[in-house]
Structures are given as structure tokens and as C-alpha cells.
Design an enzyme around this catalytic site. Structure first.
Site, PDB file in Angstrom:
ATOM      1  N   THR A   1       0.834  -1.212   0.000  1.00  0.00           N
ATOM      2  CA  THR A   1       0.000   0.000   0.000  1.00  0.00           C
ATOM      3  C   THR A   1       0.864   1.256   0.000  1.00  0.00           C
ATOM      4  OG1 THR A   1      -0.198  -0.171   2.410  1.00  0.00           O
ATOM      5  CG2 THR A   1      -2.001  -1.074   1.092  1.00  0.00           C
TER       6      THR A   1
ATOM      7  N   HIS B   1       0.108 -16.451  -3.570  1.00  0.00           N
ATOM      8  CA  HIS B   1      -1.089 -16.241  -4.388  1.00  0.00           C
ATOM      9  C   HIS B   1      -0.764 -15.975  -5.857  1.00  0.00           C
ATOM     10  CE1 HIS B   1      -3.224 -14.950  -0.412  1.00  0.00           C
ATOM     11  NE2 HIS B   1      -3.164 -16.252  -0.548  1.00  0.00           N
TER      12      HIS B   1
ATOM     13  N   CYS C   1      -3.708 -22.924 -25.488  1.00  0.00           N
ATOM     14  CA  CYS C   1      -2.447 -23.437 -26.036  1.00  0.00           C
ATOM     15  C   CYS C   1      -1.274 -23.323 -25.071  1.00  0.00           C
ATOM     16  CB  CYS C   1      -2.104 -22.746 -27.350  1.00  0.00           C
ATOM     17  SG  CYS C   1      -1.544 -21.028 -27.169  1.00  0.00           S
TER      18      CYS C   1
END
Length: 240
Positions: free
Chosen positions: A27, A120, A131
Site C-alpha cells: 500500500t 497467491h 495453447c
């Protein structure tokens, strides 16, 4: 000693210091916590963030998912802040073994950290669902609508763990291994309420658990050192 002096001393004594961070680390680089719902958000989106970034929503309405993703999760101009830079310096000085992060922005690597475990995933890795061709974040940011593969026309998906998806198990296992071995665990910029990442703390058996966060966390009462404040400001006072 002040809390910062205590942390400085512990870093000097640690044989295996590990940092575990969340959204609050980024942040200060201008990347907002996308779970913070403000008035502007409510005007732009008809669904809460947790629903939009779920796998079921991605499958059902990828166009709306990518409208939110480009607007709230792709901050490609963001630069590492004091916390990112100091963590990289600590690693380079041999005082930090690894960075475990819940963030997907790649700022730890941009600052120079090498051993970064991204629980994450990352916005910088993207792959065609048809593909398998890889694309960078700039390709995903450009244009509007669905990001499609320039080779086969398939839909591209970011390597980001959505709600309802299971985090990469190899990365989780490595994170557990580091935390088990750590004799100093510094947790910063996370409220420790998002699982399974927050559950990693139960693997720490050392006696020096440090929490640095603006607000309180469920672990404040059991931590060995708590610093309430901005993590960049705290780390800027640490000498390498």
C-alpha cells in the site's frame, strides 16, 4: 530498548530470519488493498471484490472479471518502497533467508529479493488456457474486454490464485519449511485473516514472532514483539 532496537538486535542474532507479508507491504507503493470497498467502488461494480475474483465468477463473467482486474489489481507503474528495499538488503547481507508474500505485484523481486515465495501467484505470469502460451502483465493491461491469445485466440488467465482455487502446493510446502526452520519470523502488513496463508503461522515454533501492522491482528496477544505502524517506516529505521 525501543521496539525497533529490539528488532535490530534480533535480526543480528538470527540464524534463519523469515519475512511473511501481506497487502500492507504494497500500500505504501500506491497499491490499494482491493478488498477495501469505498464509495467509488460501489458506483463502479455491482458485486463485492471477493465474488469478482472468485474462480466461479471468472468462469461465468470473464469480461467483468477483467474490468475489475485491470482497474484494481494491475498497478504496473508501482515502485518498491522502503520495506521492499530493506528486505532485499537484509537478504543480500545474509540476514534474511526468505520472503513469503501474499502479494501478486512482483515488487519484492523488483527491489532485488531473490528467495520470494508468492503464495497467491503473480500478475507477471499469464498463460493461454487453450495453447499454454505465456504473456506478460503489459499485454494483460492493454486494451479492453477479454485478453485473448495472439496465437490461437484462447482466453488468457493470470497466474493468480482466485477464491475457490487452491494455492500452489509446492510453494506452500516451501513456505512451511522456511517457517518451521525460522528462529525469527517477522510478519508485516497483513491482518492475518485470509486463509490458508494466515494458517502458516501455526508452523512457527520459535520464540521471536514479530508483528508489524497498522491495525491489530488475532496474533497480537501471542507475539513476542508488536509494532503498530507503517511497515515501510519501521524498516527504514533498521540498519543493515
Amino acid at each position: 530498548m525501543t521496539p525497533i532496537e529490539t528488532l535490530q538486535s534480533w535480526l543480528g542474532e538470527a540464524q534463519c530470519a523469515v519475512f511473511f507479508g501481506g497487502a500492507g507491504v504494497s500500500t505504501e507503493s500506491g497499491i490499494p488493498d482491493f478488498r477495501s470497498v469505498d464509495g467509488l467502488y460501489n458506483q463502479q461494480y455491482a458485486y463485492p471484490p471477493e465474488e469478482i475474483i472468485s474462480r466461479s465468477f471468472f468462469d461465468a463473467d470473464p469480461a467483468e472479471f477483467y474490468r475489475f482486474y485491470r482497474d484494481k489489481m494491475l498497478y504496473l507503474d508501482a515502485q518498491p518502497n522502503a520495506a521492499h528495499r530493506k528486505l532485499a538488503q537484509l537478504e543480500q547481507a545474509g540476514k534474511l533467508s526468505a520472503v513469503i508474500t501474499q502479494n501478486i505485484d512482483g515488487l519484492h523481486q523488483a527491489a532485488g529479493s531473490r528467495e520470494v515465495l508468492e503464495l497467491h501467484g503473480s500478475v507477471h505470469r499469464n498463460r493461454c488456457t487453450r495453447c499454454g502460451k505465456s504473456f506478460d502483465a503489459a499485454y494483460m493491461k492493454a486494451g479492453e474486454g477479454l485478453p485473448l491469445c495472439d496465437a490461437c485466440g484462447g482466453l488468457i488467465k493470470p497466474d493468480v490464485t482466485l477464491y475457490e482455487e487452491v494455492p500452489d502446493q509446492d510453494t506452500m510446502a516451501r513456505a512451511v519449511s522456511y517457517i518451521r526452520r525460522a528462529d525469527l519470523l517477522i510478519v508485516g502488513g497483513t491482518s492475518l485473516v485470509v486463509y490458508p496463508a494466515a494458517g502458516l503461522l501455526r508452523y512457527y515454533s520459535g520464540s521471536r514472532l514479530v508483528l508489524i501492522n497498522l491495525g491489530e491482528t488475532p496474533y497480537d496477544s501471542t507475539a513476542d514483539l508488536v509494532i503498530h505502524g507503517k511497515i515501510g517506516e519501521a524498516f527504514s529505521k533498521i540498519e543493515v
